[in-house]
Design a protein around this motif. Structure first.
Motif, PDB file in Angstrom:
ATOM      1  N   ALA A   1       0.836  -1.198   0.000  1.00 51.24           N
ATOM      2  CA  ALA A   1       0.000   0.000   0.000  1.00 51.24           C
ATOM      3  C   ALA A   1       0.874   1.253   0.000  1.00 51.24           C
ATOM      4  N   TYR A   2       1.989   1.188   0.734  1.00 47.88           N
ATOM      5  CA  TYR A   2       2.900   2.339   0.744  1.00 47.88           C
ATOM      6  C   TYR A   2       3.398   2.647  -0.656  1.00 47.88           C
TER       7      TYR A   2
ATOM      8  N   VAL B   1      10.511   6.199  -4.327  1.00 41.75           N
ATOM      9  CA  VAL B   1       9.590   5.130  -4.653  1.00 41.75           C
ATOM     10  C   VAL B   1      10.316   3.796  -4.707  1.00 41.75           C
ATOM     11  N   SER B   2      11.519   3.782  -5.286  1.00 45.38           N
ATOM     12  CA  SER B   2      12.198   2.490  -5.354  1.00 45.38           C
ATOM     13  C   SER B   2      12.638   2.057  -3.965  1.00 45.38           C
ATOM     14  N   GLY B   3      12.900   3.021  -3.077  1.00 47.99           N
ATOM     15  CA  GLY B   3      13.217   2.694  -1.686  1.00 47.99           C
ATOM     16  C   GLY B   3      12.054   1.966  -1.039  1.00 47.99           C
ATOM     17  N   THR B   4      10.858   2.485  -1.226  1.00 47.11           N
ATOM     18  CA  THR B   4       9.678   1.856  -0.644  1.00 47.11           C
ATOM     19  C   THR B   4       9.455   0.476  -1.243  1.00 47.11           C
ATOM     20  N   LEU B   5       9.670   0.409  -2.540  1.00 46.63           N
ATOM     21  CA  LEU B   5       9.522  -0.851  -3.245  1.00 46.63           C
ATOM     22  C   LEU B   5      10.473  -1.886  -2.667  1.00 46.63           C
TER      23      LEU B   5
ATOM     24  N   VAL C   1       9.796  -5.543  -0.754  1.00 44.06           N
ATOM     25  CA  VAL C   1      10.404  -6.811  -1.142  1.00 44.06           C
ATOM     26  C   VAL C   1      11.132  -7.431   0.046  1.00 44.06           C
ATOM     27  N   ASP C   2      11.855  -6.596   0.794  1.00 46.76           N
ATOM     28  CA  ASP C   2      12.576  -7.096   1.963  1.00 46.76           C
ATOM     29  C   ASP C   2      11.637  -7.756   2.955  1.00 46.76           C
ATOM     30  N   ALA C   3      10.518  -7.089   3.207  1.00 43.26           N
ATOM     31  CA  ALA C   3       9.561  -7.621   4.173  1.00 43.26           C
ATOM     32  C   ALA C   3       9.052  -8.981   3.723  1.00 43.26           C
TER      33      ALA C   3
ATOM     34  N   MET D   1      16.756 -10.021  -8.166  1.00 42.24           N
ATOM     35  CA  MET D   1      16.681  -9.447  -9.506  1.00 42.24           C
ATOM     36  C   MET D   1      16.148  -8.030  -9.456  1.00 42.24           C
ATOM     37  N   LEU D   2      15.067  -7.913  -8.711  1.00 38.05           N
ATOM     38  CA  LEU D   2      14.409  -6.603  -8.599  1.00 38.05           C
ATOM     39  C   LEU D   2      15.342  -5.587  -7.947  1.00 38.05           C
ATOM     40  N   ILE D   3      15.973  -6.016  -6.859  1.00 39.60           N
ATOM     41  CA  ILE D   3      16.884  -5.115  -6.165  1.00 39.60           C
ATOM     42  C   ILE D   3      18.062  -4.760  -7.071  1.00 39.60           C
ATOM     43  N   ALA D   4      18.539  -5.774  -7.805  1.00 38.32           N
ATOM     44  CA  ALA D   4      19.643  -5.511  -8.727  1.00 38.32           C
ATOM     45  C   ALA D   4      19.243  -4.449  -9.738  1.00 38.32           C
ATOM     46  N   VAL D   5      18.036  -4.590 -10.240  1.00 41.88           N
ATOM     47  CA  VAL D   5      17.556  -3.616 -11.229  1.00 41.88           C
ATOM     48  C   VAL D   5      17.521  -2.226 -10.617  1.00 41.88           C
ATOM     49  N   ILE D   6      16.921  -2.135  -9.434  1.00 44.28           N
ATOM     50  CA  ILE D   6      16.780  -0.822  -8.794  1.00 44.28           C
ATOM     51  C   ILE D   6      18.140  -0.258  -8.416  1.00 44.28           C
TER      52      ILE D   6
END
Ligand code: ADP
Ligand code: MG
Length: 397
Positions: A5-6, A34-38, A42-44, A66-71
């Motif tokens: 939701a965040y 936004v990518s920080g929140t994203l 993912v971490d959670a 993968m996602l973190i690598a991208v960001i």
């Protein structure tokens, strides 16, 4: 789920506040936020999954990495200036479009779905920047100083081919001058501002700042030279302090307070439950329109840009509040090149000259004051055009 939701709240905020984000040249900051929140989301998810089953953790972990690598990769590239925000988003979207295939392979469609949606929305958001010719890539001249001379020469512009809004507009605003722009609703006043901000580019003719064609200037630099106060301020869901600081992220709390004092909003802020730490915006404490307007003025004081644009800054206010705002604006207008759009005679007194837009053309009203723009027989009133009918503006000029 809550973190999800965040993410959507952050994205929604960026989208509804896009004018604010762009006018403060804060796109990079927002992508980062936004990518920080994203990433937090993912971490959670990784943590939860670890508790339930290791194999599942492994699958999601792969996806998340993968996602973190991208960001991480994209974010660094953007920060290093090697990649534009647009490229980054496009890149992220490609990866995430590809990801569901991997997901199906793992038969575990968990992490990517919300991210996909977010990415698609981000792309939509930044695609809005792509008005033709307006911001063709970053870069451009970054002048050392600003005098604040603005000139329109033979400017033609329309949002569509068949409906020109400006037709051969030509005028000069001298450095340090305060110029009012009047004209009926839909005449093209805000359009004029959009052109100065390079949100759009002229179809014909040129606009210059200090004799330099706007299209040769670095757009981010340009927007740092301009403060805007318009009808209603967009507040982000964060503290008052951060909302004011938005115009200059490196400002100290002392500077924020000083700006708030100049904007006469300091006392109001101290009366809020947590003072400067009070969270406002969509789900926080609500502020009145007049208070939001003074926060916008505080932002402009803090930014301290050489060019000031006021686009109907008091049109949402009652007359008493307008009086108060008028006083604070007087200090802000001093020593800056100012373009003031308003129909309120009390505010128009701040201007040295008045320009009127009609039929796509910009003309100077001769004689003193805004009333000289009006057709003969217009009674004085709290709104310039009240009771003027449709008569052309510069009849008596
Ligand atoms: N983003 C836009 N897309 C298409 N048409 C627009 C857009 N913004 C404004 N217009 C049109 O351009 C004209 C001038 O609008 P605007 O500059 O906002 O007028 P003003 O600020 O003087 O009221 C109006 O006819 C309006 O409908
Ligand atoms: Mg307007």
């Amino acid at each position: 789920r809550e973190r999800q939701a965040y993410v959507s709240r952050d994205l929604q905020e960026v989208i509804s506040g896009i004018d604010t984000v762009k006018s403060h040249a804060a796109e990079d900051r927002e992508v980062h936020r936004v990518s920080g929140t994203l990433r937090n989301m993912v971490d959670a998810r990784i943590r939860n999954t670890m508790l339930s089953a290791f194999s599942e953790y492994f699958r999601i972990g792969t996806m998340s990495l993968m996602l973190i690598a991208v960001i991480w990769f994209g974010g660094n590239e953007v920060l290093a200036g090697a990649m534009t925000v647009g490229d980054f988003v496009a890149f992220a979207v490609y990866i995430m479009t590809f990801a569901p295939t991997v997901n199906t392979f793992f038969a575990f469609p968990v992490v990517m779905q919300p991210a996909l949606t977010s990415a698609a929305r981000l792309r939509e958001l930044f695609a809005m920047q792509g008005e033709p010719g307006a911001l063709a890539g970053a870069g451009g001249i970054v002048p050392g100083t600003v005098q604040g001379r603005i000139e329109f020469s033979g400017v033609w512009f329309g949002y569509s081919e068949d409906a020109p809004v400006l037709r051969d507009a030509r005028f000069v605003i001298r450095p340090g001058e305060a110029v009012a722009v009047v004209g009926r609703t839909g005449a093209g006043k805000t359009t004029l501002i959009n052109l100065i901000l390079r949100a759009f580019a002229p179809k014909k003719g040129t606009i210059t700042l200090d004799w330099r064609d706007l299209s040769t200037l670095d757009p981010r630099w340009l927007r740092r030279q301009i403060s805007i106060v318009s009808q209603d301020l967009f507040l982000f869901h964060t503290t008052i302090e951060e909302n004011i600081r938005y115009s200059r992220p490196d400002a100290t709390i002392e500077e924020v307070v000083e700006a708030a004092q100049k904007a006469q909003i300091h006392d109001d802020i101290l009366r809020l439950p947590d003072g400067y730490r009070t969270v406002v915006g969509e789900r926080g404490t609500r502020l009145s329109v007049g208070q939001r307007q003074r926060i916008a003025i505080a932002r402009a004081f803090l930014k301290d840009a050489p060019i000031l644009i006021l686009d109907e800054p008091t049109s949402a206010l009652d007359l008493q509040t307008e009086d108060l705002i008028g006083q604070t604006l007087r200090a802000l207008v001093r020593d800056r090149t100012t373009i003031l759009i308003s129909h309120r005679p009390s505010l128009l007194e701040l201007a040295d000259r008045v320009l009127a837009i009609e039929d796509g053309q910009v003309r100077e009203c001769r004689g003193s004051g805004a009333a000289s723009c009006l057709p003969p027989g217009c009674p004085p009133s709290p709104d310039l055009f009240m009771g003027c009918g449709d008569a052309p503006l510069w009849h008596g000029a």
